[in-house]
Design a protein around this motif. Structure first.
Motif, PDB file in Angstrom:
ATOM      1  N   ILE A  58     -21.884  15.642  -1.169  1.00 21.72           N
ATOM      2  CA  ILE A  58     -23.255  15.175  -1.994  1.00 21.72           C
ATOM      3  C   ILE A  58     -23.129  15.694  -3.431  1.00 21.72           C
ATOM      4  N   GLN A  59     -23.423  14.918  -4.397  1.00 23.26           N
ATOM      5  CA  GLN A  59     -23.770  15.568  -5.619  1.00 23.26           C
ATOM      6  C   GLN A  59     -25.460  15.103  -5.790  1.00 23.26           C
ATOM      7  N   PHE A  60     -26.269  15.955  -6.162  1.00 20.72           N
ATOM      8  CA  PHE A  60     -27.569  15.723  -6.368  1.00 20.72           C
ATOM      9  C   PHE A  60     -27.828  15.802  -7.813  1.00 20.72           C
ATOM     10  N   SER A  61     -28.894  15.421  -8.590  1.00 15.31           N
ATOM     11  CA  SER A  61     -29.498  15.825  -9.606  1.00 15.31           C
ATOM     12  C   SER A  61     -30.902  15.150  -9.735  1.00 15.31           C
ATOM     13  N   GLY A  62     -31.798  15.569 -10.714  1.00 14.55           N
ATOM     14  CA  GLY A  62     -33.049  15.242 -10.702  1.00 14.55           C
ATOM     15  C   GLY A  62     -33.547  14.962 -11.961  1.00 14.55           C
ATOM     16  N   TYR A  63     -34.345  14.242 -12.063  1.00 15.51           N
ATOM     17  CA  TYR A  63     -35.127  13.714 -13.367  1.00 15.51           C
ATOM     18  C   TYR A  63     -36.684  13.438 -12.921  1.00 15.51           C
ATOM     19  N   ILE A  64     -37.455  13.708 -14.094  1.00 11.93           N
ATOM     20  CA  ILE A  64     -39.014  13.170 -13.996  1.00 11.93           C
ATOM     21  C   ILE A  64     -38.986  11.763 -14.700  1.00 11.93           C
ATOM     22  N   ASN A  65     -39.433  10.851 -14.083  1.00 11.50           N
ATOM     23  CA  ASN A  65     -39.270   9.380 -14.712  1.00 11.50           C
ATOM     24  C   ASN A  65     -40.545   9.284 -15.738  1.00 11.50           C
ATOM     25  N   GLU A  66     -40.759   7.980 -16.323  1.00 10.50           N
ATOM     26  CA  GLU A  66     -41.734   7.707 -17.422  1.00 10.50           C
ATOM     27  C   GLU A  66     -43.186   8.077 -16.867  1.00 10.50           C
ATOM     28  N   THR A  67     -43.341   7.961 -15.616  1.00 12.39           N
ATOM     29  CA  THR A  67     -44.762   8.313 -14.817  1.00 12.39           C
ATOM     30  C   THR A  67     -44.959   9.559 -14.402  1.00 12.39           C
ATOM     31  N   GLY A  68     -44.050  10.492 -14.542  1.00 13.36           N
ATOM     32  CA  GLY A  68     -44.316  11.791 -14.352  1.00 13.36           C
ATOM     33  C   GLY A  68     -43.702  12.074 -12.552  1.00 13.36           C
ATOM     34  N   GLU A  69     -43.193  11.101 -12.219  1.00 20.67           N
ATOM     35  CA  GLU A  69     -42.590  11.409 -10.753  1.00 20.67           C
ATOM     36  C   GLU A  69     -41.183  11.845 -10.631  1.00 20.67           C
ATOM     37  N   LYS A  70     -41.211  12.915  -9.484  1.00 20.35           N
ATOM     38  CA  LYS A  70     -39.916  13.373  -9.474  1.00 20.35           C
ATOM     39  C   LYS A  70     -38.798  12.547  -8.779  1.00 20.35           C
ATOM     40  N   ILE A  71     -37.779  12.360  -9.228  1.00 22.70           N
ATOM     41  CA  ILE A  71     -36.424  11.371  -8.760  1.00 22.70           C
ATOM     42  C   ILE A  71     -35.381  12.025  -8.629  1.00 22.70           C
ATOM     43  N   ILE A  72     -34.913  12.114  -7.408  1.00 29.90           N
ATOM     44  CA  ILE A  72     -33.430  12.811  -7.059  1.00 29.90           C
ATOM     45  C   ILE A  72     -32.300  11.695  -6.990  1.00 29.90           C
ATOM     46  N   ARG A  73     -31.242  11.868  -7.746  1.00 33.34           N
ATOM     47  CA  ARG A  73     -30.375  10.826  -7.818  1.00 33.34           C
ATOM     48  C   ARG A  73     -29.185  11.517  -6.735  1.00 33.34           C
ATOM     49  N   ALA A  74     -28.665  10.994  -5.863  1.00 34.19           N
ATOM     50  CA  ALA A  74     -27.290  11.637  -5.214  1.00 34.19           C
ATOM     51  C   ALA A  74     -26.152  10.526  -4.975  1.00 34.19           C
ATOM     52  N   ASN A  75     -25.038  11.219  -5.179  1.00 31.35           N
ATOM     53  CA  ASN A  75     -23.930  10.651  -4.881  1.00 31.35           C
ATOM     54  C   ASN A  75     -23.503  10.987  -3.595  1.00 31.35           C
ATOM     55  N   TYR A  76     -22.988  10.005  -2.471  1.00 29.96           N
ATOM     56  CA  TYR A  76     -22.696  10.599  -1.284  1.00 29.96           C
ATOM     57  C   TYR A  76     -20.856   9.846  -1.514  1.00 29.96           C
ATOM     58  N   PHE A  77     -20.056  10.776  -0.735  1.00 33.17           N
ATOM     59  CA  PHE A  77     -18.891  10.249  -0.693  1.00 33.17           C
ATOM     60  C   PHE A  77     -17.965  11.171   0.396  1.00 33.17           C
ATOM     61  N   CYS A  78     -16.923  10.529   0.817  1.00 38.12           N
ATOM     62  CA  CYS A  78     -16.311  11.127   1.813  1.00 38.12           C
ATOM     63  C   CYS A  78     -15.097  12.069   1.321  1.00 38.12           C
ATOM     64  N   ASN A  79     -14.413  11.740   0.257  1.00 33.85           N
ATOM     65  CA  ASN A  79     -13.712  12.487  -0.531  1.00 33.85           C
ATOM     66  C   ASN A  79     -13.471  12.416  -1.892  1.00 33.85           C
ATOM     67  N   ALA A  80     -13.253  13.428  -2.690  1.00 40.25           N
ATOM     68  CA  ALA A  80     -13.263  13.352  -4.216  1.00 40.25           C
ATOM     69  C   ALA A  80     -12.136  12.779  -4.800  1.00 40.25           C
ATOM     70  N   ILE A  81     -10.878  12.871  -4.146  1.00 40.57           N
ATOM     71  CA  ILE A  81      -9.828  12.203  -4.731  1.00 40.57           C
ATOM     72  C   ILE A  81      -9.412  12.839  -6.321  1.00 40.57           C
ATOM     73  N   ASP A  82      -8.904  14.162  -5.897  1.00 38.08           N
ATOM     74  CA  ASP A  82      -8.429  14.771  -7.307  1.00 38.08           C
ATOM     75  C   ASP A  82      -9.566  15.232  -8.259  1.00 38.08           C
ATOM     76  N   ILE A  83     -11.015  15.008  -7.813  1.00 35.94           N
ATOM     77  CA  ILE A  83     -11.930  15.241  -8.849  1.00 35.94           C
ATOM     78  C   ILE A  83     -12.496  16.641  -8.516  1.00 35.94           C
ATOM     79  N   ASP A  84     -12.878  17.532  -9.560  1.00 39.95           N
ATOM     80  CA  ASP A  84     -13.522  18.733  -9.517  1.00 39.95           C
ATOM     81  C   ASP A  84     -15.168  18.142  -9.051  1.00 39.95           C
ATOM     82  N   TRP A  85     -15.498  17.750  -7.792  1.00 45.66           N
ATOM     83  CA  TRP A  85     -16.687  17.400  -7.458  1.00 45.66           C
ATOM     84  C   TRP A  85     -17.891  18.151  -7.848  1.00 45.66           C
ATOM     85  N   LYS A  86     -17.601  19.532  -7.703  1.00 49.73           N
ATOM     86  CA  LYS A  86     -18.629  20.369  -7.858  1.00 49.73           C
ATOM     87  C   LYS A  86     -19.172  20.617  -9.160  1.00 49.73           C
ATOM     88  N   ASN A  87     -18.476  19.980 -10.252  1.00 45.83           N
ATOM     89  CA  ASN A  87     -18.678  19.935 -11.634  1.00 45.83           C
ATOM     90  C   ASN A  87     -18.669  18.650 -12.301  1.00 45.83           C
TER      91      ASN A  87
END
Length: 120
Positions: A58-87
């Motif tokens: 999982i890759q997580f990131s966060g932002y605060i939306n226009e109304t001040g609410e905390k949002i977590i964005r998450a990418n879920y994947f089984c394999n990264a296929i030659d991608i440096d998924w930690k970066n």
């Protein structure tokens, strides 16, 4: 949760995919991450189109939306296929239930923009 299976990326790494300029980045805490997983797990309780959450990286990131609410964005994947998924955000076409992304509103305890990739 096993920390080797996830990473917190800066929201700016997803900047080409942000549709509004009025959001602010926030770095999710471990508590925020766990809370988002609990909300997502409840949402997925009766859904069958994905694998068990523990089978994904999982890759997580966060932002605060226009109304001040905390949002977590998450990418879920089984394999990264030659991608440096930690970066680098993992973005693929196809892959079926091995790839999905979602946003979780921590304040409303709500899931939105839940998208499971097509098979091809």
């Amino acid at each position: 949760m096993d920390q080797s299976n996830y990473v917190i990326l800066p929201q700016s790494s997803f900047s080409p995919f942000i549709t509004t300029s009025t959001i602010k980045e926030f770095i999710p805490s471990e508590k925020d991450i766990q809370h988002s997983i609990e909300i997502l797990s409840a949402f997925l309780e009766h859904r069958t189109e994905i694998l068990e959450l523990r089978e994904y990286k999982i890759q997580f990131s966060g932002y605060i939306n226009e109304t001040g609410e905390k949002i977590i964005r998450a990418n879920y994947f089984c394999n990264a296929i030659d991608i440096d998924w930690k970066n680098t955000p993992v973005l693929v076409k196809g892959g079926g239930n091995c790839f999905f992304n979602v946003k979780v509103n921590l304040d409303k305890k709500d899931v939105f923009d839940f998208i499971v990739n097509a098979r091809k």
